[in-house]
Design a protein around this motif. Structure first.
Motif, PDB file in Angstrom:
ATOM      1  N   VAL A 165      51.210  42.198  27.031  1.00 56.07           N
ATOM      2  CA  VAL A 165      50.801  41.230  27.217  1.00 56.07           C
ATOM      3  C   VAL A 165      48.881  41.371  27.491  1.00 56.07           C
ATOM      4  CG1 VAL A 165      50.950  38.246  27.775  1.00 56.07           C
ATOM      5  CG2 VAL A 165      52.727  39.801  27.710  1.00 56.07           C
ATOM      6  N   PRO A 166      48.105  40.836  26.138  1.00 56.79           N
ATOM      7  CA  PRO A 166      46.621  41.430  26.800  1.00 56.79           C
ATOM      8  C   PRO A 166      46.042  40.106  27.373  1.00 56.79           C
ATOM      9  CG  PRO A 166      46.760  40.167  24.943  1.00 56.79           C
ATOM     10  CD  PRO A 166      48.408  40.109  25.237  1.00 56.79           C
ATOM     11  N   ARG A 167      45.179  40.278  28.654  1.00 50.59           N
ATOM     12  CA  ARG A 167      44.851  39.436  29.565  1.00 50.59           C
ATOM     13  C   ARG A 167      43.739  38.963  28.652  1.00 50.59           C
ATOM     14  NH1 ARG A 167      43.294  40.711  35.628  1.00 50.59           N
ATOM     15  NH2 ARG A 167      41.429  40.247  34.624  1.00 50.59           N
ATOM     16  N   ASP A 168      43.423  37.786  28.399  1.00 51.68           N
ATOM     17  CA  ASP A 168      42.166  37.497  27.725  1.00 51.68           C
ATOM     18  C   ASP A 168      41.169  36.482  29.083  1.00 51.68           C
ATOM     19  OD1 ASP A 168      40.880  38.161  25.961  1.00 51.68           O
ATOM     20  OD2 ASP A 168      43.174  38.113  24.920  1.00 51.68           O
ATOM     21  N   GLY A 169      41.067  36.483  30.731  1.00 56.50           N
ATOM     22  CA  GLY A 169      40.953  35.119  31.477  1.00 56.50           C
ATOM     23  C   GLY A 169      39.339  35.721  31.503  1.00 56.50           C
ATOM     24  N   THR A 170      39.071  36.995  32.020  1.00 59.82           N
ATOM     25  CA  THR A 170      38.285  36.869  32.654  1.00 59.82           C
ATOM     26  C   THR A 170      36.461  37.753  31.928  1.00 59.82           C
ATOM     27  OG1 THR A 170      38.554  37.148  34.558  1.00 59.82           O
ATOM     28  CG2 THR A 170      36.552  38.222  34.659  1.00 59.82           C
ATOM     29  N   SER A 171      35.354  37.681  31.353  1.00 61.95           N
ATOM     30  CA  SER A 171      34.885  38.371  30.170  1.00 61.95           C
ATOM     31  C   SER A 171      33.534  39.469  31.338  1.00 61.95           C
ATOM     32  CB  SER A 171      33.641  37.920  29.436  1.00 61.95           C
ATOM     33  OG  SER A 171      32.859  36.892  30.600  1.00 61.95           O
ATOM     34  N   PRO A 172      33.645  40.401  30.501  1.00 55.62           N
ATOM     35  CA  PRO A 172      32.705  41.201  31.974  1.00 55.62           C
ATOM     36  C   PRO A 172      31.293  40.806  32.044  1.00 55.62           C
ATOM     37  CG  PRO A 172      32.831  42.272  29.390  1.00 55.62           C
ATOM     38  CD  PRO A 172      33.489  40.933  29.031  1.00 55.62           C
ATOM     39  N   SER A 173      30.774  39.476  31.689  1.00 56.45           N
ATOM     40  CA  SER A 173      29.509  39.396  32.230  1.00 56.45           C
ATOM     41  C   SER A 173      29.725  38.084  33.505  1.00 56.45           C
ATOM     42  CB  SER A 173      28.977  38.759  31.026  1.00 56.45           C
ATOM     43  OG  SER A 173      29.494  37.147  31.563  1.00 56.45           O
ATOM     44  N   GLN A 174      31.438  37.977  33.273  1.00 52.54           N
ATOM     45  CA  GLN A 174      31.749  36.734  34.672  1.00 52.54           C
ATOM     46  C   GLN A 174      32.688  38.260  35.796  1.00 52.54           C
ATOM     47  OE1 GLN A 174      35.097  34.864  32.952  1.00 52.54           O
ATOM     48  NE2 GLN A 174      34.145  33.242  32.434  1.00 52.54           N
ATOM     49  N   ALA A 175      32.399  38.758  35.260  1.00 57.66           N
ATOM     50  CA  ALA A 175      32.696  40.559  36.420  1.00 57.66           C
ATOM     51  C   ALA A 175      31.506  40.729  37.147  1.00 57.66           C
ATOM     52  CB  ALA A 175      33.539  41.187  35.090  1.00 57.66           C
ATOM     53  N   VAL A 176      30.617  40.528  36.304  1.00 56.02           N
ATOM     54  CA  VAL A 176      29.282  41.134  36.743  1.00 56.02           C
ATOM     55  C   VAL A 176      28.840  40.064  38.015  1.00 56.02           C
ATOM     56  CG1 VAL A 176      26.659  41.797  36.762  1.00 56.02           C
ATOM     57  CG2 VAL A 176      28.485  42.914  35.517  1.00 56.02           C
ATOM     58  N   ASP A 177      29.077  38.428  37.281  1.00 51.38           N
ATOM     59  CA  ASP A 177      28.494  37.250  38.436  1.00 51.38           C
ATOM     60  C   ASP A 177      29.228  37.402  39.384  1.00 51.38           C
ATOM     61  OD1 ASP A 177      26.574  36.739  36.202  1.00 51.38           O
ATOM     62  OD2 ASP A 177      28.080  35.192  35.027  1.00 51.38           O
ATOM     63  N   LEU A 178      31.160  37.538  39.201  1.00 55.80           N
ATOM     64  CA  LEU A 178      31.647  37.424  40.234  1.00 55.80           C
ATOM     65  C   LEU A 178      31.376  38.537  41.247  1.00 55.80           C
ATOM     66  CD1 LEU A 178      34.510  36.809  41.689  1.00 55.80           C
ATOM     67  CD2 LEU A 178      35.884  38.531  40.551  1.00 55.80           C
ATOM     68  N   ILE A 179      30.982  40.121  40.608  1.00 56.99           N
ATOM     69  CA  ILE A 179      30.566  40.969  41.805  1.00 56.99           C
ATOM     70  C   ILE A 179      29.575  40.534  42.978  1.00 56.99           C
ATOM     71  CG2 ILE A 179      29.607  43.707  41.708  1.00 56.99           C
ATOM     72  CD1 ILE A 179      32.142  43.838  39.943  1.00 56.99           C
ATOM     73  N   ARG A 180      28.839  39.973  42.262  1.00 60.47           N
ATOM     74  CA  ARG A 180      27.754  39.787  42.146  1.00 60.47           C
ATOM     75  C   ARG A 180      27.198  38.098  43.866  1.00 60.47           C
ATOM     76  NH1 ARG A 180      22.227  41.336  40.714  1.00 60.47           N
ATOM     77  NH2 ARG A 180      21.730  39.054  40.789  1.00 60.47           N
ATOM     78  N   SER A 181      27.826  37.562  43.223  1.00 57.86           N
ATOM     79  CA  SER A 181      29.083  36.769  43.850  1.00 57.86           C
ATOM     80  C   SER A 181      28.847  37.011  45.660  1.00 57.86           C
ATOM     81  CB  SER A 181      29.182  35.274  43.242  1.00 57.86           C
ATOM     82  OG  SER A 181      30.667  36.238  43.555  1.00 57.86           O
ATOM     83  N   ALA A 182      29.767  38.606  45.740  1.00 55.65           N
ATOM     84  CA  ALA A 182      30.116  38.573  46.548  1.00 55.65           C
ATOM     85  C   ALA A 182      29.130  39.670  46.961  1.00 55.65           C
ATOM     86  CB  ALA A 182      31.793  39.608  46.325  1.00 55.65           C
ATOM     87  N   GLY A 183      27.957  39.698  46.660  1.00 55.73           N
ATOM     88  CA  GLY A 183      27.144  40.868  47.497  1.00 55.73           C
ATOM     89  C   GLY A 183      26.812  42.167  46.907  1.00 55.73           C
ATOM     90  N   GLY A 184      27.688  42.486  46.110  1.00 59.20           N
ATOM     91  CA  GLY A 184      27.812  43.693  45.417  1.00 59.20           C
ATOM     92  C   GLY A 184      27.036  43.919  43.855  1.00 59.20           C
ATOM     93  N   VAL A 185      27.559  45.201  43.208  1.00 63.32           N
ATOM     94  CA  VAL A 185      26.651  45.200  41.874  1.00 63.32           C
ATOM     95  C   VAL A 185      27.235  45.749  41.247  1.00 63.32           C
ATOM     96  CG1 VAL A 185      24.237  46.304  43.043  1.00 63.32           C
ATOM     97  CG2 VAL A 185      26.366  47.582  42.647  1.00 63.32           C
ATOM     98  N   GLY A 186      26.999  45.616  39.504  1.00 63.34           N
ATOM     99  CA  GLY A 186      27.830  46.173  38.592  1.00 63.34           C
ATOM    100  C   GLY A 186      28.091  47.380  38.219  1.00 63.34           C
TER     101      GLY A 186
END
Ligand code: MN
Ligand code: MN
Ligand code: MN
Length: 284
Positions: A165-186
């Motif tokens: 069952v593939p997971r199609d939820g998060t795109s890589p650009s959303q992952a980068v945004d999520l990390i940045r929103s938590a003060g991190g770097v992708g």
């Protein structure tokens, strides 16, 4: 100075406890280790406590699973704020999706005549974030397949397999945004691995280019699964796109079929300093 910016613990699919990983780093002469478990920061606090007084520096991190055109794309986040409430809430949502996905895989295996229960899978995962390998291990533990390799075959849990069952939820650009929103770097993880839908190896160049334009900070160039020509190509690409070249072991344990020993690949201190300097400014 040996800097390894990608390692797993028992908080996801690693063999070391967070404390065990720090002890191992000290033994291996690794000065800086990033704890980057799949979709969780649950191991970071214990690792930071274990590191006190050892001389090992722990970077709080994560490896976010994302999808692009049916291909898994992993983004490592470094220097993330492990107490950010919005960040933790998003990770909780990921966890719920993963549990649902594992449940669906069990249903599909049952439909294929393999009598496995969701509890069998949970037993394999323990406290770790549920993932496909736990479904595979449950199949082996139940004697339904001879080994992990068979579980991951195209007939069962392999990509595109009938029980996957593939997971199609998060795109890589959303992952980068999520990390940045938590003060991190992708940092784009192991871009030379995997296969896109058209059968080409690695993450397509245009995907990397779009991520670089959208705030990605670095790219794993040196990775145990990247052969020398791939590393050369990725180093040139990092240079061209202004991405920080990163070297990481992606360690999953002391000796592991799927990974390498801690410190097998390392990041230059200058590159590490550059990544730190790219942390986004945060409000409040
Ligand atoms: Mn893993
Ligand atoms: Mn990965
Ligand atoms: Mn990894």
């Amino acid at each position: 100075m040996r800097i390894d910016l990608h390692a797993h613990t028992t908080a996801s699919d690693g063999a070391f406890t967070p404390t065990g990983l720090v002890d191992h780093a000290a033994e291996q002469g690794v000065d800086v280790v990033a704890v980057t478990d799949h979709d969780t920061v649950a191991g970071c606090a214990e690792a930071a406590i274990a590191a006190a007084g050892t001389g090992v520096r722990v970077v709080a991190g994560i490896e976010v699973s994302a999808w692009q055109d049916g291909m898994g794309v992993h983004v490592v986040g470094l220097f993330v704020d492990t107490a950010d409430p919005a960040f933790l809430e998003r990770l909780d949502a990921f966890r719920r999706e993963r549990a649902e996905r594992a449940r669906l895989m069990v249903e599909r295996l049952n439909a294929l005549g393999l009598t496995l229960s969701f509890e069998d899978v949970l037993a394999q995962a323990g406290d770790a974030v549920l993932a496909r390998p736990h479904v595979a291990r449950a199949l082996v533990a139940s004697g339904l397949v001879p080994d992990i390799r068979a579980a991951f075959s195209d007939d069962l849990l392999g990509d595109g397999g009938p029980a996957h069952v593939p997971r199609d939820g998060t795109s890589p650009s959303q992952a980068v945004d999520l990390i940045r929103s938590a003060g991190g770097v992708g940092v784009l993880a192991h871009p030379g691995c995997g296969r896109s839908r058209d059968g080409r190896a690695g993450i397509p160049d245009d995907v990397v280019e779009a991520l670089a334009a959208g705030g990605l900070a670095g790219i794993e160039v040196d990775h145990p699964q990247h052969p020398p020509p791939v590393r050369e190509r990725l180093r040139a690409m990092a240079d061209r796109l202004g991405l920080v070249p990163v070297g990481s072991s992606d360690c999953h344990g002391p000796r592991d079929d799927r990974g390498a020993r801690l410190g097998t690949c390392t990041t230059d201190p200058e590159a590490f300093a550059m990544l730190r300097s790219l942390r986004p400014a945060r409000r409040g």
